[in-house]
Design a protein around this motif. Structure first.
Motif, PDB file in Angstrom:
ATOM      1  N   ALA A  37      48.751  39.786  38.726  1.00 54.18           N
ATOM      2  CA  ALA A  37      48.540  40.666  39.869  1.00 54.18           C
ATOM      3  C   ALA A  37      49.866  41.266  40.314  1.00 54.18           C
ATOM      4  O   ALA A  37      50.834  40.533  40.567  1.00 54.18           O
ATOM      5  N   LYS A  38      49.920  42.596  40.418  1.00 58.75           N
ATOM      6  CA  LYS A  38      51.165  43.274  40.761  1.00 58.75           C
ATOM      7  C   LYS A  38      51.066  44.122  42.020  1.00 58.75           C
ATOM      8  O   LYS A  38      51.987  44.153  42.823  1.00 58.75           O
ATOM      9  N   LEU A  39      49.961  44.834  42.205  1.00 58.91           N
ATOM     10  CA  LEU A  39      49.841  45.760  43.329  1.00 58.91           C
ATOM     11  C   LEU A  39      48.519  45.533  44.038  1.00 58.91           C
ATOM     12  O   LEU A  39      47.449  45.675  43.444  1.00 58.91           O
ATOM     13  N   PHE A  40      48.602  45.161  45.311  1.00 65.26           N
ATOM     14  CA  PHE A  40      47.389  44.927  46.101  1.00 65.26           C
ATOM     15  C   PHE A  40      46.736  46.266  46.432  1.00 65.26           C
ATOM     16  O   PHE A  40      47.361  47.158  46.998  1.00 65.26           O
ATOM     17  N   VAL A  41      45.455  46.403  46.044  1.00 66.64           N
ATOM     18  CA  VAL A  41      44.731  47.656  46.311  1.00 66.64           C
ATOM     19  C   VAL A  41      43.468  47.419  47.130  1.00 66.64           C
ATOM     20  O   VAL A  41      42.688  48.350  47.347  1.00 66.64           O
ATOM     21  N   GLY A  42      43.253  46.183  47.570  1.00 67.81           N
ATOM     22  CA  GLY A  42      42.070  45.893  48.364  1.00 67.81           C
ATOM     23  C   GLY A  42      40.787  46.148  47.587  1.00 67.81           C
ATOM     24  O   GLY A  42      40.568  45.599  46.510  1.00 67.81           O
ATOM     25  N   LEU A  43      39.969  47.011  48.147  1.00 71.85           N
ATOM     26  CA  LEU A  43      38.693  47.353  47.496  1.00 71.85           C
ATOM     27  C   LEU A  43      38.829  48.553  46.567  1.00 71.85           C
ATOM     28  O   LEU A  43      37.818  49.130  46.139  1.00 71.85           O
ATOM     29  N   GLY A  44      40.056  48.905  46.220  1.00 71.59           N
ATOM     30  CA  GLY A  44      40.301  50.073  45.373  1.00 71.59           C
ATOM     31  C   GLY A  44      39.623  49.986  44.021  1.00 71.59           C
ATOM     32  O   GLY A  44      39.066  50.984  43.530  1.00 71.59           O
ATOM     33  N   ASN A  45      39.649  48.799  43.411  1.00 71.09           N
ATOM     34  CA  ASN A  45      38.990  48.640  42.103  1.00 71.09           C
ATOM     35  C   ASN A  45      37.481  48.861  42.206  1.00 71.09           C
ATOM     36  O   ASN A  45      36.865  49.446  41.318  1.00 71.09           O
ATOM     37  N   TYR A  46      36.903  48.389  43.306  1.00 71.76           N
ATOM     38  CA  TYR A  46      35.468  48.566  43.508  1.00 71.76           C
ATOM     39  C   TYR A  46      35.131  50.041  43.747  1.00 71.76           C
ATOM     40  O   TYR A  46      34.128  50.554  43.232  1.00 71.76           O
ATOM     41  N   LYS A  47      35.963  50.731  44.529  1.00 73.07           N
ATOM     42  CA  LYS A  47      35.732  52.153  44.787  1.00 73.07           C
ATOM     43  C   LYS A  47      35.810  52.957  43.489  1.00 73.07           C
ATOM     44  O   LYS A  47      34.998  53.859  43.255  1.00 73.07           O
ATOM     45  N   ASP A  48      36.790  52.614  42.646  1.00 73.28           N
ATOM     46  CA  ASP A  48      36.922  53.317  41.356  1.00 73.28           C
ATOM     47  C   ASP A  48      35.685  53.117  40.490  1.00 73.28           C
ATOM     48  O   ASP A  48      35.231  54.049  39.811  1.00 73.28           O
ATOM     49  N   LEU A  49      35.133  51.885  40.528  1.00 79.22           N
ATOM     50  CA  LEU A  49      33.942  51.603  39.718  1.00 79.22           C
ATOM     51  C   LEU A  49      32.751  52.429  40.188  1.00 79.22           C
ATOM     52  O   LEU A  49      32.019  52.999  39.363  1.00 79.22           O
ATOM     53  N   PHE A  50      32.560  52.500  41.495  1.00 77.27           N
ATOM     54  CA  PHE A  50      31.402  53.218  42.013  1.00 77.27           C
ATOM     55  C   PHE A  50      31.580  54.732  41.992  1.00 77.27           C
ATOM     56  O   PHE A  50      30.674  55.467  42.373  1.00 77.27           O
ATOM     57  N   GLN A  51      32.731  55.184  41.538  1.00 84.51           N
ATOM     58  CA  GLN A  51      32.946  56.610  41.296  1.00 84.51           C
ATOM     59  C   GLN A  51      32.976  56.923  39.800  1.00 84.51           C
ATOM     60  O   GLN A  51      33.252  58.050  39.403  1.00 84.51           O
ATOM     61  N   SER A  52      32.675  55.897  38.991  1.00 88.63           N
ATOM     62  CA  SER A  52      32.738  56.039  37.535  1.00 88.63           C
ATOM     63  C   SER A  52      31.341  56.195  36.947  1.00 88.63           C
ATOM     64  O   SER A  52      30.464  55.337  37.152  1.00 88.63           O
ATOM     65  N   ALA A  53      31.136  57.286  36.200  1.00 87.35           N
ATOM     66  CA  ALA A  53      29.843  57.491  35.531  1.00 87.35           C
ATOM     67  C   ALA A  53      29.605  56.425  34.466  1.00 87.35           C
ATOM     68  O   ALA A  53      28.465  56.009  34.233  1.00 87.35           O
ATOM     69  N   SER A  54      30.685  55.961  33.840  1.00 89.21           N
ATOM     70  CA  SER A  54      30.569  54.932  32.808  1.00 89.21           C
ATOM     71  C   SER A  54      30.029  53.632  33.394  1.00 89.21           C
ATOM     72  O   SER A  54      29.212  52.949  32.762  1.00 89.21           O
ATOM     73  N   PHE A  55      30.462  53.288  34.600  1.00 93.69           N
ATOM     74  CA  PHE A  55      29.995  52.043  35.230  1.00 93.69           C
ATOM     75  C   PHE A  55      28.514  52.143  35.576  1.00 93.69           C
ATOM     76  O   PHE A  55      27.753  51.206  35.355  1.00 93.69           O
ATOM     77  N   TYR A  56      28.085  53.287  36.121  1.00 94.40           N
ATOM     78  CA  TYR A  56      26.669  53.465  36.434  1.00 94.40           C
ATOM     79  C   TYR A  56      25.823  53.423  35.160  1.00 94.40           C
ATOM     80  O   TYR A  56      24.725  52.862  35.147  1.00 94.40           O
ATOM     81  N   ASN A  57      26.326  54.024  34.095  1.00 97.34           N
ATOM     82  CA  ASN A  57      25.623  53.956  32.814  1.00 97.34           C
ATOM     83  C   ASN A  57      25.497  52.509  32.347  1.00 97.34           C
ATOM     84  O   ASN A  57      24.447  52.100  31.838  1.00 97.34           O
TER      85      ASN A  57
END
Length: 287
Positions: free
Chosen positions: A47-67
């Motif tokens: 772990a290097k950079l704290f992003v909070g819920l950033g990883n989750y936000k990126d996933l829910f903006q990803s068409a690949s994740f929804y697929n």
């Protein structure tokens, strides 16, 4: 005489070995996964950079994740329904005494003893477009696992067959607990086979059906080996199940934070489905 403190803590000393094992192999990895899901990591998974819920936000903006979620849902639906149907039919066929019953029972239970990787390799040869036995028998020329229209179905059917062995044992145990006398009384009253199955067999199996449904859903969500060997998430992303997406993000793209976030989401999905099924248990399960 033991003191009150000794009596208070004595039960926990017996639980300590189990709690220690669960802590090392279950609780710590789970907490570590949640921790990593809140960070951007380096290629070593640190772990290097704290992003909070950033990883989750990126996933829910990803068409690949929804697929991946849609593909996983279809895969789970096919796998669970087919594997339970095969297990139930096999158990009913072997619920009668006849010569060779043990051989048939062993054959139906055999898939549970086969590793998914071994079965996938054999299945891959069977589905080969040029030398595979499936095309030879059906007189077709389909590249099954490289065609996005068939790849997911092929992987799901293989998984269903692999899971059918343990389902066969569950349903066989459930059928053996149903009193044969109720079938005899139903026959005297003029009930046909379908009526006996609907009114007697299914209600008698309802606790086993409920348990088997939960176990099969959890197993289906965790399927990995057959996808890795047969399709590697392709063609395109037609078989990119969420478990394989986690593997690919972590060990190919070195995005351990994103992979950890997907793991947490997968855990939440399975937990919610399990809770919903337990809420619905009283409506359809009779003990």
């Amino acid at each position: 005489m033991k003191s009150k403190i000794e009596k208070l803590f004595e039960p926990y000393t017996y639980l300590l070995p189990s709690l220690l094992i669960f802590g090392i192999f279950l609780f710590y990895p789970f907490i570590k996964t949640i921790y990593l899901s809140l960070y951007k990591t380096n290629n070593m998974g640190e772990a290097k950079l704290f992003v909070g819920l950033g990883n989750y936000k990126d996933l829910f903006q990803s068409a690949s994740f929804y697929n991946s979620l849609i593909v996983t849902g279809i895969f789970v639906a096919i796998t669970v329904s087919v594997s339970m149907l095969i297990g139930l039919l096999a158990a009913m066929l072997c619920n009668k005494s006849f010569p060779g019953i043990r051989v048939f029972s062993m054959a139906y239970a055999l898939p549970m003893a086969i590793a998914s990787s071994s079965a996938a390799i054999v299945f891959k040869i069977m589905l080969n477009p040029s030398v595979g036995i499936i095309n030879k028998l059906l007189g077709l020329n389909i590249n099954w696992i490289n065609d996005p229209n068939y790849a997911l179905i092929c992987v799901a059917l293989l998984t269903a067959w692999l899971n059918s062995g343990i389902n066969f044992l569950y349903f066989s145990a459930g059928l053996s607990n149903i009193d044969e006398a109720i079938y005899e009384r139903a026959s005297v009253d003029g009930a046909n086979e379908w009526q006996k199955f609907k009114r007697l067999t299914l209600p008698g199996l309802s606790p086993i059906l409920f348990y088997t449904l939960i176990v099969n859903i959890i197993q289906a969500f965790q399927s990995f080996g057959q996808v890795k060997i047969l399709t590697q998430g392709g063609p395109g992303e037609s078989t990119n199940l969420i478990v394989y997406s986690i593997y690919r993000d972590a060990f190919f793209n070195f995005r351990f934070g994103s992979a950890a976030a997907q793991s947490v989401i997968l855990f939440v999905i399975i937990m919610l489905l399990t809770l919903i099924m337990f809420r619905l248990e009283k409506r359809g399960v009779s003990y």
